[in-house]
Scaffold this active site. Structure first.
Site, PDB file in Angstrom:
ATOM      1  CD  GLN A   7       0.407  51.218 -44.036  1.00  0.00           C
ATOM      2  OE1 GLN A   7       0.992  51.153 -45.113  1.00  0.00           O
ATOM      3  NE2 GLN A   7      -0.893  51.018 -43.929  1.00  0.00           N
TER       4      GLN A   7
ATOM      5  CB  CYS B  86      23.995  65.452 -34.531  1.00  0.00           C
ATOM      6  SG  CYS B  86      23.718  64.454 -33.058  1.00  0.00           S
TER       7      CYS B  86
ATOM      8  CB  ALA C 157     -12.132  56.306 -41.290  1.00  0.00           C
TER       9      ALA C 157
ATOM     10  CG  HIS D 220       5.785  53.568 -42.517  1.00  0.00           C
ATOM     11  ND1 HIS D 220       4.812  53.651 -43.491  1.00  0.00           N
ATOM     12  CD2 HIS D 220       6.312  52.315 -42.618  1.00  0.00           C
ATOM     13  CE1 HIS D 220       4.754  52.505 -44.160  1.00  0.00           C
ATOM     14  NE2 HIS D 220       5.636  51.673 -43.647  1.00  0.00           N
TER      15      HIS D 220
ATOM     16  CG  ASP E 199      -1.014  61.300 -38.352  1.00  0.00           C
ATOM     17  OD1 ASP E 199      -1.151  60.531 -37.377  1.00  0.00           O
ATOM     18  OD2 ASP E 199      -1.743  61.243 -39.371  1.00  0.00           O
TER      19      ASP E 199
ATOM     20  NE  ARG F 137       4.309  64.396 -45.093  1.00  0.00           N
ATOM     21  CZ  ARG F 137       4.759  63.134 -45.081  1.00  0.00           C
ATOM     22  NH1 ARG F 137       5.821  62.815 -45.784  1.00  0.00           N
ATOM     23  NH2 ARG F 137       4.151  62.212 -44.384  1.00  0.00           N
TER      24      ARG F 137
ATOM     25  CE1 TYR G 241       8.833  63.023 -43.995  1.00  0.00           C
ATOM     26  CE2 TYR G 241      10.433  63.670 -45.658  1.00  0.00           C
ATOM     27  CZ  TYR G 241       9.545  62.739 -45.146  1.00  0.00           C
ATOM     28  OH  TYR G 241       9.339  61.546 -45.788  1.00  0.00           O
TER      29      TYR G 241
ATOM     30  CG  ASN H  31     -10.168  52.511 -48.520  1.00  0.00           C
ATOM     31  OD1 ASN H  31     -10.529  53.440 -49.230  1.00  0.00           O
ATOM     32  ND2 ASN H  31      -8.910  52.122 -48.422  1.00  0.00           N
TER      33      ASN H  31
HETATM   34  P1  OAD Z   1      -2.306  55.680 -49.564  1.00  0.00           P
HETATM   35  O1  OAD Z   1      -2.332  57.097 -49.980  1.00  0.00           O
HETATM   36  O2  OAD Z   1      -1.592  54.718 -50.437  1.00  0.00           O
HETATM   37  O3  OAD Z   1      -3.803  55.160 -49.406  1.00  0.00           O
HETATM   38  C1  OAD Z   1      -4.761  55.895 -48.690  1.00  0.00           C
HETATM   39  C2  OAD Z   1      -6.042  55.085 -48.664  1.00  0.00           C
HETATM   40  O4  OAD Z   1      -6.989  55.786 -47.858  1.00  0.00           O
HETATM   41  C3  OAD Z   1      -6.691  54.871 -50.029  1.00  0.00           C
HETATM   42  O5  OAD Z   1      -7.019  53.497 -50.177  1.00  0.00           O
HETATM   43  C4  OAD Z   1      -7.958  55.728 -49.959  1.00  0.00           C
HETATM   44  O6  OAD Z   1      -9.034  55.184 -50.709  1.00  0.00           O
HETATM   45  C5  OAD Z   1      -8.256  55.693 -48.484  1.00  0.00           C
HETATM   46  N1  OAD Z   1      -9.078  56.813 -47.968  1.00  0.00           N
HETATM   47  C6  OAD Z   1      -9.218  58.063 -48.477  1.00  0.00           C
HETATM   48  N2  OAD Z   1     -10.043  58.791 -47.704  1.00  0.00           N
HETATM   49  C7  OAD Z   1     -10.439  57.997 -46.689  1.00  0.00           C
HETATM   50  C8  OAD Z   1     -11.287  58.190 -45.561  1.00  0.00           C
HETATM   51  N3  OAD Z   1     -11.894  59.353 -45.325  1.00  0.00           N
HETATM   52  N4  OAD Z   1     -11.475  57.135 -44.723  1.00  0.00           N
HETATM   53  C9  OAD Z   1     -10.860  55.947 -44.958  1.00  0.00           C
HETATM   54  N5  OAD Z   1     -10.043  55.719 -46.000  1.00  0.00           N
HETATM   55  C10 OAD Z   1      -9.830  56.725 -46.856  1.00  0.00           C
HETATM   56  O7  OAD Z   1      -1.757  55.652 -48.060  1.00  0.00           O
HETATM   57  P2  OAD Z   1      -1.151  54.432 -47.242  1.00  0.00           P
HETATM   58  O8  OAD Z   1      -1.783  53.155 -47.606  1.00  0.00           O
HETATM   59  O9  OAD Z   1      -1.141  54.838 -45.819  1.00  0.00           O
HETATM   60  O10 OAD Z   1       5.046  55.515 -46.416  1.00  0.00           O
HETATM   61  O11 OAD Z   1       0.348  54.450 -47.769  1.00  0.00           O
HETATM   62  C11 OAD Z   1       1.281  53.598 -47.175  1.00  0.00           C
HETATM   63  C12 OAD Z   1       2.632  54.259 -47.116  1.00  0.00           C
HETATM   64  O12 OAD Z   1       2.987  54.760 -48.407  1.00  0.00           O
HETATM   65  C13 OAD Z   1       2.689  55.487 -46.230  1.00  0.00           C
HETATM   66  O13 OAD Z   1       2.900  55.177 -44.872  1.00  0.00           O
HETATM   67  C14 OAD Z   1       3.861  56.233 -46.787  1.00  0.00           C
HETATM   68  C15 OAD Z   1       3.565  56.100 -48.260  1.00  0.00           C
HETATM   69  O14 OAD Z   1       4.644  56.192 -49.098  1.00  0.00           O
HETATM   70  C16 OAD Z   1       6.175  56.158 -46.244  1.00  0.00           C
HETATM   71  O15 OAD Z   1       6.282  57.365 -46.353  1.00  0.00           O
HETATM   72  C17 OAD Z   1       7.302  55.245 -45.887  1.00  0.00           C
END
Ligand code: OAD
Length: 272
Positions: free
Chosen positions: A117, A165, A251, A135, A120, A86, A83, A233
């Site tokens: 979600q 802590c 985006a 999240h 950052d 990141r 982390y 997307n």
């Molecule tokens: P994902 O990695 O599952 O999906 C990312 C999405 O962004 C995909 O559908 C890509 O096609 C799309 N993408 C890629 N480049 C892009 C761009 N330039 N513009 C727009 N879209 C683009 O990420 P999340 O859906 O955010 O949770 O994942 C959800 C959660 O799963 C995260 O918050 C995290 C992860 O595990 C936790 O850590 C709890």
């Protein structure tokens, strides 16, 4: 570039220009807009997504070891260091034109809520004011006994990894204040997100694969409430079938074009 729209009224395939105009028109009439974002919105800021083949974080790292309480208890230093790595990426990153276009919708519309979600903080840095972080936030920390709202500055004197802590007589392990697999989201944040999704008349979905619950249900809340749905997307997601307008592109390119089309439409309306 692939294009697709449920708003298609004839057999001609609409051009990306047509779809951008359609999205701009829907957004310009929004009274309550919800923007739901995922890792894709931050990709053009240099922050990796999770599920993309090869480049996604979960393609190279095991989420069970790095993003669960069991993983943390088994190897707290490994998880803490990951982390911190990141956090370093996020600190170096800047909001991109996609984040800025979303912030740019606020002055144009009566009510905008961003539900993200992402951990950052880039929406707030881009200027969005109403952001619900489902999240958590990678800049915030809490201890295993529940002392929360700790910042890196609060932990600066610590030598241990992970830090302990700083609350008097606590000394519990400190962890990032993010939601790990198997954990509940904050009730108050989730309740506000569901209420916003149920009350919106337009939902703009950006950069999420739509596979992680409960975030992935929010577009269904909006859809049942008869909201118009726009998705941005480059790849179709699990949510694309819900979209009235689907913009197949990054985006950082699509959203500024939509914002510019809204401004042009507004200027045209004033001139008429
Ligand atoms: P994902 O990695 O599952 O999906 C990312 C999405 O962004 C995909 O559908 C890509 O096609 C799309 N993408 C890629 N480049 C892009 C761009 N330039 N513009 C727009 N879209 C683009 O990420 P999340 O859906 O955010 O949770 O994942 C959800 C959660 O799963 C995260 O918050 C995290 C992860 O595990 C936790 O850590 C709890």
């Amino acid at each position: 570039m692939m294009i697709h729209s449920q708003d298609r009224r004839n057999h001609d395939t609409p051009t990306i220009h047509d779809l951008i105009q359609q999205a701009a028109d829907i957004l310009a009439h929004a009274r309550r807009l919800v923007v739901l974002t995922g890792a894709g919105i931050s990709k053009e800021s240099g922050i990796p997504t999770f599920r993309e083949a090869q480049q996604g974080l979960w393609a190279r790292h095991d989420p069970q070891r790095l993003a669960t309480m069991q993983g943390f208890l088994a190897d707290p230093k490994l998880v803490w260091d990951w982390y911190q790595f990141r956090l370093g990426l996020v600190e170096q990153a800047q909001p991109n034109p996609g984040h800025r276009a979303i912030a740019g919708l606020e002055p144009l519309l009566p009510h905008v809520t961003v539900i993200t979600q992402n951990v950052d903080g880039l929406h707030a840095r881009a200027g969005s004011h109403q952001v619900l972080e489902l999240h958590g936030n990678i800049y915030r920390f809490k201890c295993l006994r529940g002392h929360g709202n700790l910042s890196m500055a609060d932990l600066a004197d610590q030598k241990a990894t992970p830090p302990l802590c700083p609350h008097p007589n606590c000394q519990a392990l400190v962890r990032p204040d993010v939601v790990w697999f198997g954990e509940n989201l904050s009730y108050s944040v989730l309740n506000r997100a569901v209420a916003a999704a149920e009350a919106c008349d337009v939902m703009l979905i950006v950069g999420t694969s739509g596979v992680v619950q409960p975030a992935a249900s929010l577009p269904y809340n909006a859809w049942h409430a008869r909201a118009r749905i726009i998705e941005v997307n480059p790849e179709e997601s699990d949510l694309t079938d819900l979209a009235h307008v689907y913009l197949a592109g990054p985006a950082g390119e699509m959203l500024p074009l939509v914002l510019a089309a809204m401004s042009d439409q507004q200027a045209g309306a004033v001139a008429r």
